[in-house]
Design an enzyme around this catalytic site. Structure first.
Site, mmCIF file in Angstrom:
data_model
loop_
_atom_site.group_PDB
_atom_site.id
_atom_site.type_symbol
_atom_site.label_atom_id
_atom_site.label_comp_id
_atom_site.label_asym_id
_atom_site.label_seq_id
_atom_site.Cartn_x
_atom_site.Cartn_y
_atom_site.Cartn_z
ATOM 1 N N SER A 70 -15.332 -2.774 -14.569
ATOM 2 C CA SER A 70 -15.183 -4.235 -14.602
ATOM 3 C C SER A 70 -15.034 -4.744 -16.033
ATOM 4 O O SER A 70 -14.204 -5.621 -16.309
ATOM 5 C CB SER A 70 -16.370 -4.918 -13.919
ATOM 6 O OG SER A 70 -16.351 -4.671 -12.529
ATOM 7 N N CYS A 323 -18.355 -4.091 -4.003
ATOM 8 C CA CYS A 323 -18.529 -5.265 -4.850
ATOM 9 C C CYS A 323 -18.476 -6.568 -4.068
ATOM 10 O O CYS A 323 -18.778 -7.627 -4.600
ATOM 11 C CB CYS A 323 -17.471 -5.277 -5.951
ATOM 12 S SG CYS A 323 -17.535 -3.803 -6.995
#
Length: 398
Positions: A70, A323
């Protein structure tokens, strides 16, 4: 326990854990310190940088360590947008990217950038004609994932890279699911930036990397000290880097064998599910998919209920990206490939590793058949559907 959620995270291999331990106990020196006690810390950082570069056909100086995929995605997209804003403020991505990319692009839209979200076909493969048509004079970045984290579809990265290069546009790929799973070559594929994450290939969590091609002028993402050639401040996660390096070596040493085994088992799993369970579809391309990925949608079944029943049988699986766990919305990936909401809600992702066995998959499918039948039997919609199907068949016989 049968673990079939390797797209979410993988079990650290013993070699990765062993590689980390000395830097948690004996060699705890700060790698930025000049005394000899810190030399081993500096050396393992360099060795890992060299190996990851080699695995991508890159140069050592083009690898930067981060806290994970990320951060790498955020750094590549935000910093490139800022650095090349003088050329334009248009970015192209796909509708099925990981949220680390999509949410970053949405953030940039609020800062005055324009983003084009290119569609995909029913298998999740990006529409190249739509991508070509989206290119403009002010386009500064194309960011398209190497392989999708939910449905496993592998994108035509080389063709995208060639398109970007021909127009002088930077090309970033989120390779979090692809690195150490399939071969990648940043030179051959004309990739300018590439994101990777250690815990997706049997390394520790909290460590990743970003490949930045030499000459790409993106700025620092974390400001402070001079670490990572003054581009990413903060004391390096030496144990994490050591563990990721060992995991990368392990993964690439067995890559060909691993791909062959996972592909065979994946196809066996897909064949059993599609043959033995009615009203189910495979999501993603049958052949152009990650070796260990199988994603299904079951009609008249709610994904979360299926996961709870599987868990009670000792089976770890998921209904999409880890996620987005807890979200009540159906997968944006499944909606993008054209599934209606009610079918997208009944998705199941089973992701294998080289440790998965055929016996485990047989146990999973045998239980899955019972679970799906049990859930459907409680559904009035399924009951009405079966009755209607029966009437159609009777009319056809007459």
């Amino acid at each position: 326990m049968i673990y079939l959620d390797n797209a979410a995270t993988t079990r650290p291999v013993p070699g990765a854990v062993e590689a980390m331990m000395p830097y948690l106990t004996d060699y705890y020196g700060n790698p930025s310190s000049i005394y000899s006690f810190s030399e081993k810390s500096r050396q393992v950082i360099q060795d890992t940088r060299d190996y990851i570069a080699q695995s991508l056909h890159a140069q050592s100086g083009e690898i930067y360590f981060t806290a994970g995929g990320s951060e790498s995605d955020n750094w590549a997209i935000k910093a490139a947008a800022e650095a090349y804003a003088f050329k334009g403020k248009h970015i192209i991505t796909s509708k099925i990217e990981h949220h680390a990319v999509l949410h970053t692009c949405q953030y940039l839209e609020k800062q005055g950038y324009e983003v084009t979200y290119v569609g995909v076909d029913e298998n999740g493969v990006i529409n190249m004609e739509e991508l070509k048509a989206a290119v403009r004079e002010d386009t500064i970045l194309i960011t398209v994932m190497a392989a999708n984290n939910e449905i496993g579809t592998i994108q035509p990265i080389k063709e995208i890279g060639e398109l970007a290069k021909a127009h002088g546009i930077l090309f970033h790929t989120d390779a979090v699911q692809a690195y150490a799973q399939i071969p990648l070559d940043v030179e051959e594929m004309h990739i300018d930036m590439l994101s990777g994450s250690g815990h997706k290939f049997h390394g520790p969590k909290g460590i990743g990397f970003l490949y930045i091609r030499k000459g790409v002028k993106i700025r620092s993402f974390v400001h402070g000290g001079a670490q990572e050639r003054a581009r990413r401040a903060g004391t390096e996660n030496v144990p994490g880097i050591a563990g990721m390096g060992a995991a990368a070596k392990y993964s690439f040493d067995i890559l060909e064998e691993k791909m062959k085994k996972e592909t065979q088992l994946r196809d066996y799993l897909i064949d059993r599910v599609l043959t033995e369970i009615p009203y189910v579809r495979l999501n993603g391309d049958r052949k152009k998919r990650l070796p260990g990925n199988a994603n299904f949608s079951f009609r008249f079944v709610e994904g979360e209920s299926m996961l709870i029943h599987l868990d009670q049988k000792g089976i770890c699986a998921s209904s999409g990206s880890a996620c987005t766990s807890g979200s009540l919305d159906p997968s944006h990936v499944l909606l993008a490939i054209g599934l209606p909401h009610e079918i997208a809600h009944g998705s199941l992702r089973l992701t294998l590793s080289e440790e998965t066995t055929r016996e485990e998959l047989d146990y999973v499918v045998d239980n899955l058949k019972e679970i799906v039948a049990y859930i459907r039997n409680m559904s009035p919609l399924y009951e009405d559907f079966v009755r209607a199907q029966g009437q159609k068949e009777a009319e056809h016989v007459q």
